[in-house]
Write an enzyme that holds these catalytic residues in place. Structure first.
Site, mmCIF file in Angstrom:
data_model
loop_
_atom_site.group_PDB
_atom_site.id
_atom_site.type_symbol
_atom_site.label_atom_id
_atom_site.label_comp_id
_atom_site.label_asym_id
_atom_site.label_seq_id
_atom_site.Cartn_x
_atom_site.Cartn_y
_atom_site.Cartn_z
ATOM 1 N N HIS A 288 60.246 60.076 9.762
ATOM 2 C CA HIS A 288 60.308 60.120 8.299
ATOM 3 C C HIS A 288 61.467 60.968 7.792
ATOM 4 O O HIS A 288 61.489 61.348 6.616
ATOM 5 C CB HIS A 288 58.981 60.643 7.735
ATOM 6 C CG HIS A 288 57.824 59.756 8.043
ATOM 7 N ND1 HIS A 288 56.538 60.223 8.255
ATOM 8 C CD2 HIS A 288 57.751 58.407 8.206
ATOM 9 C CE1 HIS A 288 55.738 59.214 8.517
ATOM 10 N NE2 HIS A 288 56.446 58.100 8.499
ATOM 11 N N GLN B 26 56.416 62.591 12.912
ATOM 12 C CA GLN B 26 56.273 62.203 11.511
ATOM 13 C C GLN B 26 56.700 63.340 10.587
ATOM 14 O O GLN B 26 56.821 63.139 9.377
ATOM 15 C CB GLN B 26 54.821 61.844 11.216
ATOM 16 C CG GLN B 26 54.271 60.686 12.020
ATOM 17 C CD GLN B 26 52.769 60.570 11.850
ATOM 18 O OE1 GLN B 26 52.012 60.849 12.762
ATOM 19 N NE2 GLN B 26 52.328 60.165 10.669
ATOM 20 N N ASN B 27 56.900 64.517 11.137
ATOM 21 C CA ASN B 27 57.153 65.695 10.324
ATOM 22 C C ASN B 27 58.609 65.760 9.856
ATOM 23 O O ASN B 27 59.520 65.285 10.536
ATOM 24 C CB ASN B 27 56.810 66.960 11.112
ATOM 25 C CG ASN B 27 55.360 66.985 11.535
ATOM 26 O OD1 ASN B 27 54.514 66.339 10.912
ATOM 27 N ND2 ASN B 27 55.054 67.703 12.603
ATOM 28 N N ILE C 159 42.588 67.703 15.525
ATOM 29 C CA ILE C 159 41.336 68.242 14.992
ATOM 30 C C ILE C 159 40.820 67.294 13.916
ATOM 31 O O ILE C 159 41.437 67.128 12.875
ATOM 32 C CB ILE C 159 41.530 69.649 14.413
ATOM 33 C CG1 ILE C 159 42.061 70.596 15.486
ATOM 34 C CG2 ILE C 159 40.211 70.186 13.855
ATOM 35 C CD1 ILE C 159 42.434 71.979 14.952
#
Length: 317
Positions: free
Chosen positions: A164, A146-147, A290
């Site tokens: 993206h 997605q980065n 996380i």
């Protein structure tokens, strides 16, 4: 799992503990960790569970999000305490606003111009390098990120879909011509030789915070081919990923036998849909992130460690 395979997993984990001790000390001293949410060290039991998952996988599809790049010094949007949304009222530009509003484009490009030298200098961390190694060893069937930071490409990953897009490319909305972001930076510098502004903070997409007064005199070039609007080759908020790209990822998922999420909360539907598809295909799903994600209930294993700490501990062979 055979006795031989189990022994192989155990031996791999023992061997990698030595590597982990060295990498852990390096990461601990890394100032980039300022954007990483607090987390406990990997639990040996969880390391072993992830190792077993990877060892059983033959055609693994991995999806990564902003949480894999925070250890490279790039903040994410949603992490508690350190994400952009919790630190500031700022929100990323919407696609419709960028297309329709020349002032919004001027503001966006001025901020991006200031932030680009720092953003483009970020380097892959241990997690990116681990996934590159999995690919080279034949474990990773496909990688979807997605980065928009190009860190997977910098690490050497080739079986890659940038869901993206990527900020290192610029497209014309008129004729579709593409250029590199570094070339556009040179155009900005030529058009604004005396323009100066100090960066105030940094955002996940390379944007920085400037006032309207600071950007009002910034000049933005048009496409050299047709005079159209130049836009980063990324999917802005409010826009959609192309059908062709979505279809391509679904094809890679159909070929896969397991699904790993690393560093994503899966809050945006463009990524969440693939977790749903993996679940519908009854693929085993593991999530490493996380904090909670939108798909925790779909996963057979959820891990809350840092990607750069945990992934290098896994033997992909």
């Amino acid at each position: 799992m055979s006795i031989y395979s189990a022994l192989k997993v155990s031996e791999g984990c023992r061997a990698l503990r030595l590597l982990h001790r060295g990498s852990h000390s390096i990461l601990k001293a890394n100032p980039n960790l300022a954007f990483v949410p607090a987390s406990r060290p990997p639990d040996p039991k969880e390391v072993n569970e992830l190792q077993l998952f990877i060892s059983r996988s033959q055609r693994l599809l991995v999806m990564t999000g902003a949480g894999i790049s925070t250890e490279s010094g790039i903040p994410d949007y949603r992490s508690e305490g350190v994400g952009l949304y919790t630190r500031t009222e700022r929100r990323p530009i919407q696609h419709a606003e960028f297309v329709r509003n020349a002032s919004a484009r001027q503001r966006y490009w001025a901020r991006n111009f200031v932030g680009w030298p720092q953003f483009s200098s970020h380097q892959p961390n241990a997690a990116h390098l681990a996934l590159r190694n999995w690919e080279r060893l034949g474990k990773l069937h496909w990688l979807v990120t997605q980065n928009v930071d190009a860190l997977h490409s910098k690490a050497g990953s080739q079986l890659l879909t940038e869901l993206h897009g990527c900020t290192h490319r610029v497209s014309c909305l008129g004729c579709g011509d593409q250029t590199t972001r570094s070339e556009l930076q040179e155009c900005f510098e030529a058009l604004n030789p005396s323009w100066r502004a100090e960066a105030q903070g940094v955002a996940p997409d390379g944007d920085v915070f400037l006032t309207d007064e600071q950007v009002c005199n910034f000049r933005v070039p048009a496409c050299s081919k047709c005079g159209g609007i130049l836009k980063p080759d990324v999917t802005f908020f409010g826009d959609t990923v192309s059908r062709e790209k979505v279809g391509f990822v679904h094809e890679r998922l159909a070929e896969s036998d397991s699904f790993l999420v690393a560093g994503s909360s899966l809050q945006v539907f463009s990524a969440y849909r693939f977790a749903l598809a993996a679940y519908e295909k009854k693929l085993p799903i593991v999530i490493l992130n996380i904090g909670p994600t939108r798909s925790d209930h779909l996963a057979s294993l959820k891990l809350n460690s840092r990607c750069g700490e945990l992934l290098p501990l896994i033997d992909p062979q």
